[in-house]
Design a protein around this motif. Sequence first.
Motif, PDB file in Angstrom:
ATOM      1  N   ARG A 101       7.042   4.468 -11.047  1.00 11.78           N
ATOM      2  CA  ARG A 101       7.013   3.601 -12.240  1.00 11.78           C
ATOM      3  C   ARG A 101       6.084   2.402 -12.035  1.00 11.78           C
ATOM      4  N   GLN A 102       5.021   2.596 -11.300  1.00 11.93           N
ATOM      5  CA  GLN A 102       4.133   1.490 -10.950  1.00 11.93           C
ATOM      6  C   GLN A 102       3.612   0.750 -12.177  1.00 11.93           C
ATOM      7  N   HIS A 103       3.188   1.481 -13.199  1.00  9.57           N
ATOM      8  CA  HIS A 103       2.628   0.833 -14.392  1.00  9.57           C
ATOM      9  C   HIS A 103       3.695   0.039 -15.149  1.00  9.57           C
ATOM     10  N   LEU A 104       4.929   0.539 -15.138  1.00  9.88           N
ATOM     11  CA  LEU A 104       5.994  -0.179 -15.829  1.00  9.88           C
ATOM     12  C   LEU A 104       6.332  -1.476 -15.116  1.00  9.88           C
ATOM     13  N   ALA A 154       5.313   0.988  -1.034  1.00 10.70           N
ATOM     14  CA  ALA A 154       5.060   1.559  -2.353  1.00 10.70           C
ATOM     15  C   ALA A 154       3.670   1.187  -2.855  1.00 10.70           C
ATOM     16  N   VAL A 155       3.284  -0.066  -2.671  1.00  9.17           N
ATOM     17  CA  VAL A 155       1.968  -0.518  -3.124  1.00  9.17           C
ATOM     18  C   VAL A 155       0.862   0.191  -2.352  1.00  9.17           C
ATOM     19  N   MET A 156       1.030   0.344  -1.041  1.00  8.46           N
ATOM     20  CA  MET A 156       0.008   1.010  -0.233  1.00  8.46           C
ATOM     21  C   MET A 156      -0.126   2.478  -0.620  1.00  8.46           C
ATOM     22  N   GLN A 157       1.003   3.144  -0.850  1.00  8.38           N
ATOM     23  CA  GLN A 157       0.940   4.551  -1.231  1.00  8.38           C
ATOM     24  C   GLN A 157       0.286   4.712  -2.595  1.00  8.38           C
ATOM     25  N   PHE A 158       0.679   3.861  -3.540  1.00 14.64           N
ATOM     26  CA  PHE A 158       0.095   3.959  -4.875  1.00 14.64           C
ATOM     27  C   PHE A 158      -1.406   3.681  -4.829  1.00 14.64           C
ATOM     28  N   SER A 159      -1.813   2.682  -4.041  1.00 14.41           N
ATOM     29  CA  SER A 159      -3.234   2.344  -3.927  1.00 14.41           C
ATOM     30  C   SER A 159      -4.015   3.487  -3.297  1.00 14.41           C
ATOM     31  N   ALA A 160      -3.398   4.164  -2.333  1.00 18.00           N
ATOM     32  CA  ALA A 160      -4.078   5.278  -1.671  1.00 18.00           C
ATOM     33  C   ALA A 160      -4.316   6.431  -2.638  1.00 18.00           C
ATOM     34  N   VAL A 161      -3.356   6.643  -3.552  1.00 12.39           N
ATOM     35  CA  VAL A 161      -3.478   7.736  -4.511  1.00 12.39           C
ATOM     36  C   VAL A 161      -4.422   7.381  -5.642  1.00 12.39           C
ATOM     37  N   ARG A 162      -4.319   6.137  -6.133  1.00 10.25           N
ATOM     38  CA  ARG A 162      -5.089   5.738  -7.321  1.00 10.25           C
ATOM     39  C   ARG A 162      -6.377   4.998  -7.007  1.00 10.25           C
ATOM     40  N   THR A 191      -3.505   9.076   6.182  1.00 11.46           N
ATOM     41  CA  THR A 191      -2.240   8.424   6.525  1.00 11.46           C
ATOM     42  C   THR A 191      -1.062   9.118   5.840  1.00 11.46           C
ATOM     43  N   ASP A 192      -0.048   9.417   6.612  1.00 16.48           N
ATOM     44  CA  ASP A 192       1.205   9.947   6.071  1.00 16.48           C
ATOM     45  C   ASP A 192       2.107   8.749   5.778  1.00 16.48           C
ATOM     46  N   TYR A 193       2.024   8.238   4.541  1.00 12.40           N
ATOM     47  CA  TYR A 193       2.755   7.014   4.208  1.00 12.40           C
ATOM     48  C   TYR A 193       4.263   7.211   4.246  1.00 12.40           C
ATOM     49  N   ASP A 194       4.723   8.405   3.941  1.00 12.50           N
ATOM     50  CA  ASP A 194       6.158   8.665   4.023  1.00 12.50           C
ATOM     51  C   ASP A 194       6.642   8.540   5.465  1.00 12.50           C
TER      52      ASP A 194
END
Length: 221
Positions: A101-104, A154-162, A191-194
């Motif tokens: 829900r990053q955008h929300l 969460a921010v790092m994972q989202f940034s890596a994807v987007r 990077t395996d962020y999980d």
Amino acid sequence: MAQPHRKPVGDPGINPELILKTAAELIEIDGVKALTMRGLADRLGVAVTSIYWHIGGRDQLLDSLVERLLGELSNLPAEGDNAIERIASLARSQRRVLIERQHLLGIAHERDRTPQLFLPIQRALAAQLAELGVTGTDAALILRAVQVHVISSAVMQFSAVRGAKHVEKDPSLWSDALADRALLEALQAPTDYDAVFEYALDALMATLPAPEQGPHQRHRD
């Protein structure tokens, strides 16, 4: 070009939940600035007036999306046989929602609702820490450490994807002087962020008193 079928106002085939779900999907794809009531209506195959009838205008729609997110964060699952397992479960659940829900979250921030979004998880974490006997300044420090870890991950994972991509194996990024070749190869891999999240979460949980230690081991209030 054929126009999409438009259901009449109040048609039972359209409801607030479907409208909010579809709006959230559009925001996830195109961002909140691209969301228009007409575009949403076209996606749903209804008249714009139907959305106004069920939800209201664009501001009311965005407020409803924030309330929906607040409800989701207020009911995160806390699974486990003891407080430490439940704290870890809450952290994982929160991270998942933040990523999905990053955008929300951006909408909530613009509407000064961010503190309300995180209050339920903070209360839940505080209750689990109290069960371990961790209260006062100790509890505040651990609670904030968990929150910083969850949010940062969460921010790092989202940034890596987007975000913009870079070449992981660009030789200019690495020193030939690094003797540990296995380390060099591992660092060149994505990077395996999980896995990173779980490693650091385990380290945080290891600082907590074992549940059987009793309720007053770490009380320093």
